[in-house]
Enzyme design. Structure first.
Site, PDB file in Angstrom:
ATOM      1  N   TYR A 134      -4.875 -57.837  74.289  1.00  0.00           N
ATOM      2  CA  TYR A 134      -3.969 -56.728  74.621  1.00  0.00           C
ATOM      3  C   TYR A 134      -2.567 -56.963  74.067  1.00  0.00           C
ATOM      4  O   TYR A 134      -1.965 -56.083  73.435  1.00  0.00           O
ATOM      5  CB  TYR A 134      -3.930 -56.580  76.145  1.00  0.00           C
ATOM      6  N   SER A 173       4.522 -52.637  75.626  1.00  0.00           N
ATOM      7  CA  SER A 173       4.328 -53.321  76.919  1.00  0.00           C
ATOM      8  C   SER A 173       5.309 -54.477  77.037  1.00  0.00           C
ATOM      9  O   SER A 173       5.566 -55.184  76.046  1.00  0.00           O
ATOM     10  CB  SER A 173       2.897 -53.865  77.010  1.00  0.00           C
TER      11      SER A 173
HETATM   12  P1  NAP Z   1      -4.046 -45.305  82.778  1.00  0.00           P
HETATM   13  O1  NAP Z   1      -3.655 -44.800  84.109  1.00  0.00           O
HETATM   14  O2  NAP Z   1      -5.318 -46.064  82.608  1.00  0.00           O
HETATM   15  O3  NAP Z   1      -4.003 -44.069  81.744  1.00  0.00           O
HETATM   16  C1  NAP Z   1      -4.414 -44.234  80.412  1.00  0.00           C
HETATM   17  C2  NAP Z   1      -5.148 -42.978  79.981  1.00  0.00           C
HETATM   18  O4  NAP Z   1      -5.545 -43.153  78.603  1.00  0.00           O
HETATM   19  C3  NAP Z   1      -6.441 -42.757  80.781  1.00  0.00           C
HETATM   20  O5  NAP Z   1      -6.611 -41.376  81.098  1.00  0.00           O
HETATM   21  C4  NAP Z   1      -7.512 -43.238  79.815  1.00  0.00           C
HETATM   22  O6  NAP Z   1      -8.778 -42.657  80.029  1.00  0.00           O
HETATM   23  C5  NAP Z   1      -6.911 -42.795  78.501  1.00  0.00           C
HETATM   24  N1  NAP Z   1      -7.543 -43.450  77.356  1.00  0.00           N
HETATM   25  C6  NAP Z   1      -8.029 -44.711  77.256  1.00  0.00           C
HETATM   26  N2  NAP Z   1      -8.564 -44.915  76.050  1.00  0.00           N
HETATM   27  C7  NAP Z   1      -8.411 -43.751  75.364  1.00  0.00           C
HETATM   28  C8  NAP Z   1      -8.777 -43.330  74.066  1.00  0.00           C
HETATM   29  N3  NAP Z   1      -9.435 -44.132  73.211  1.00  0.00           N
HETATM   30  N4  NAP Z   1      -8.473 -42.069  73.697  1.00  0.00           N
HETATM   31  C9  NAP Z   1      -7.845 -41.234  74.535  1.00  0.00           C
HETATM   32  N5  NAP Z   1      -7.485 -41.561  75.784  1.00  0.00           N
HETATM   33  C10 NAP Z   1      -7.759 -42.813  76.190  1.00  0.00           C
HETATM   34  O7  NAP Z   1      -2.925 -46.286  82.196  1.00  0.00           O
HETATM   35  P2  NAP Z   1      -1.310 -46.268  82.293  1.00  0.00           P
HETATM   36  O8  NAP Z   1      -0.939 -47.367  83.200  1.00  0.00           O
HETATM   37  O9  NAP Z   1      -0.818 -44.902  82.487  1.00  0.00           O
HETATM   38  O10 NAP Z   1      -0.983 -46.787  80.817  1.00  0.00           O
HETATM   39  C11 NAP Z   1      -0.469 -45.953  79.795  1.00  0.00           C
HETATM   40  C12 NAP Z   1       0.049 -46.847  78.670  1.00  0.00           C
HETATM   41  O11 NAP Z   1       1.082 -47.693  79.178  1.00  0.00           O
HETATM   42  C13 NAP Z   1      -1.004 -47.775  78.076  1.00  0.00           C
HETATM   43  O12 NAP Z   1      -0.851 -47.849  76.686  1.00  0.00           O
HETATM   44  C14 NAP Z   1      -0.682 -49.115  78.717  1.00  0.00           C
HETATM   45  O13 NAP Z   1      -1.088 -50.207  77.939  1.00  0.00           O
HETATM   46  C15 NAP Z   1       0.826 -49.023  78.833  1.00  0.00           C
HETATM   47  N6  NAP Z   1       1.372 -49.944  79.849  1.00  0.00           N
HETATM   48  C16 NAP Z   1       1.134 -49.729  81.176  1.00  0.00           C
HETATM   49  C17 NAP Z   1       1.692 -50.593  82.118  1.00  0.00           C
HETATM   50  C18 NAP Z   1       1.495 -50.421  83.607  1.00  0.00           C
HETATM   51  O14 NAP Z   1       1.995 -51.250  84.384  1.00  0.00           O
HETATM   52  N7  NAP Z   1       0.821 -49.395  84.066  1.00  0.00           N
HETATM   53  C19 NAP Z   1       2.469 -51.684  81.695  1.00  0.00           C
HETATM   54  C20 NAP Z   1       2.678 -51.868  80.331  1.00  0.00           C
HETATM   55  C21 NAP Z   1       2.129 -50.980  79.413  1.00  0.00           C
HETATM   56  P3  NAP Z   1      -9.864 -43.499  80.919  1.00  0.00           P
HETATM   57  O15 NAP Z   1      -9.234 -43.661  82.271  1.00  0.00           O
HETATM   58  O16 NAP Z   1     -11.066 -42.637  80.892  1.00  0.00           O
HETATM   59  O17 NAP Z   1     -10.013 -44.822  80.198  1.00  0.00           O
END
Ligand code: NAP
Length: 250
Positions: free
Chosen positions: A156, A143
């Site tokens: 986080y 991140s």
């Molecule tokens: P998202 O839309 O919430 O997708 C994350 C997915 O991971 C969801 O389907 C979630 O399921 C699943 N998940 C959560 N806990 C889990 C577990 N213990 N085992 C298996 N699956 C699990 O988030 P995203 O924005 O795509 O984020 C993806 C990654 O990018 C994350 O690591 C996040 O920290 C990182 N990131 C995102 C951003 C951003 O701006 N979006 C910025 C920096 C870093 P549920 O929905 O059921 O929880």
């Protein structure tokens, strides 16, 4: 540049939504066979449908990617259906916002458990396949908050900072093996996670150098490069995919 991943097996965790789904779709387009692992089974199934509709190969597995037994079971099912692992994308994560003094110990542990211990367990589970083949790619989604800090995210940012450190440590330890370890720290990317955050994402976009929030496909493109043959001499590195938000070298 050739984009062929030669039918290799890739697991993308948290690929039932957002960034993980885009990575899974892109690696499938580049001819990898994809194991879509997510705690949200419906989301994982939907991603598989999208991959198959585009002509790719994928399986969905409902798994808590922080649970050792669930990871092992999912890995065995994946090996049986798709063959040994060649690519791992540690993407699943949670991103709560909590002022530091309000973080209770259980919440701190939960965030570390999912965002840091999960990738540790995942890597241990699939790395032997890569070492045996003398070829592998581990890509950790960290991140930009590690690079810049982030308000009310002490838990986080600590977890993602740990993952950043682990990426470098393993890159060094396994450098001669043919397995690379790299990371992609996203900036602000338009996903359900971002839209659930206590941030006015569209207003925030105007403060970014590129004046726009990133798309999940922007992260997927960086991952596709790191997974490719062309990235074979790159390990322990960071592709900061953030629209110019942070320009440091790590
Ligand atoms: P998202 O839309 O919430 O997708 C994350 C997915 O991971 C969801 O389907 C979630 O399921 C699943 N998940 C959560 N806990 C889990 C577990 N213990 N085992 C298996 N699956 C699990 O988030 P995203 O924005 O795509 O984020 C993806 C990654 O990018 C994350 O690591 C996040 O920290 C990182 N990131 C995102 C951003 C951003 O701006 N979006 C910025 C920096 C870093 P549920 O929905 O059921 O929880």
């Amino acid at each position: 540049m050739t984009r062929s991943l030669n039918g290799r097996t890739a697991v993308v965790t948290g690929a039932g939504s957002g960034i993980g789904r885009a990575i899974a779709l892109r690696l499938a387009e580049d001819t990898a066979k994809i194991a879509v692992w997510d705690i949200n089974g419906d989301g994982a199934a939907e991603t598989v449908k999208l991959i198959e509709a585009a002509g790719g190969t994928a399986i969905a597995i409902t798994a808590d990617c922080s649970d050792k037994a669930a990871i092992h079971a999912a890995a065995e099912e994946t090996r049986a259906k798709l063959g040994p692992f060649a690519i791992l994308v540690n993407n699943a994560g949670i991103a709560p916002f909590t002022p530091f003094m309000d973080i209770d110990d259980d919440l701190f542990d939960k965030v570390i458990h999912i965002n840091l211990r999960g990738p540790y367990l995942l890597t241990k589970e699939v790395l032997p396949d890569m070492l045996a083949a003398g070829w592998g790619r581990v890509i950790n989604i960290t991140s930009s908050s590690v690079q810049s800090g982030s308000f009310a995210q002490g838990h986080y940012v600590s977890s993602k900072g740990g993952l950043m450190g682990m990426t470098k440590a393993l890159a060094l330890e396994f450098a001669p093996s043919g397995v690379t370890f790299n990371m992609v720290p996203p900036g602000f990317i338009d996903t359900p996670m971002l839209r659930a955050a206590p941030i006015d994402a569209d207003a925030f976009a105007q403060t970014l150098p590129m004046k726009r929030i990133g798309k999940p496909e922007d992260i997927a493109a960086a991952c596709a490069y790191l997974a490719s043959e062309e990235a074979s001499y790159i390990t322990g590195q960071t592709i900061s995919t953030n629209g110019g938000r942070y320009m440091g070298s790590h």
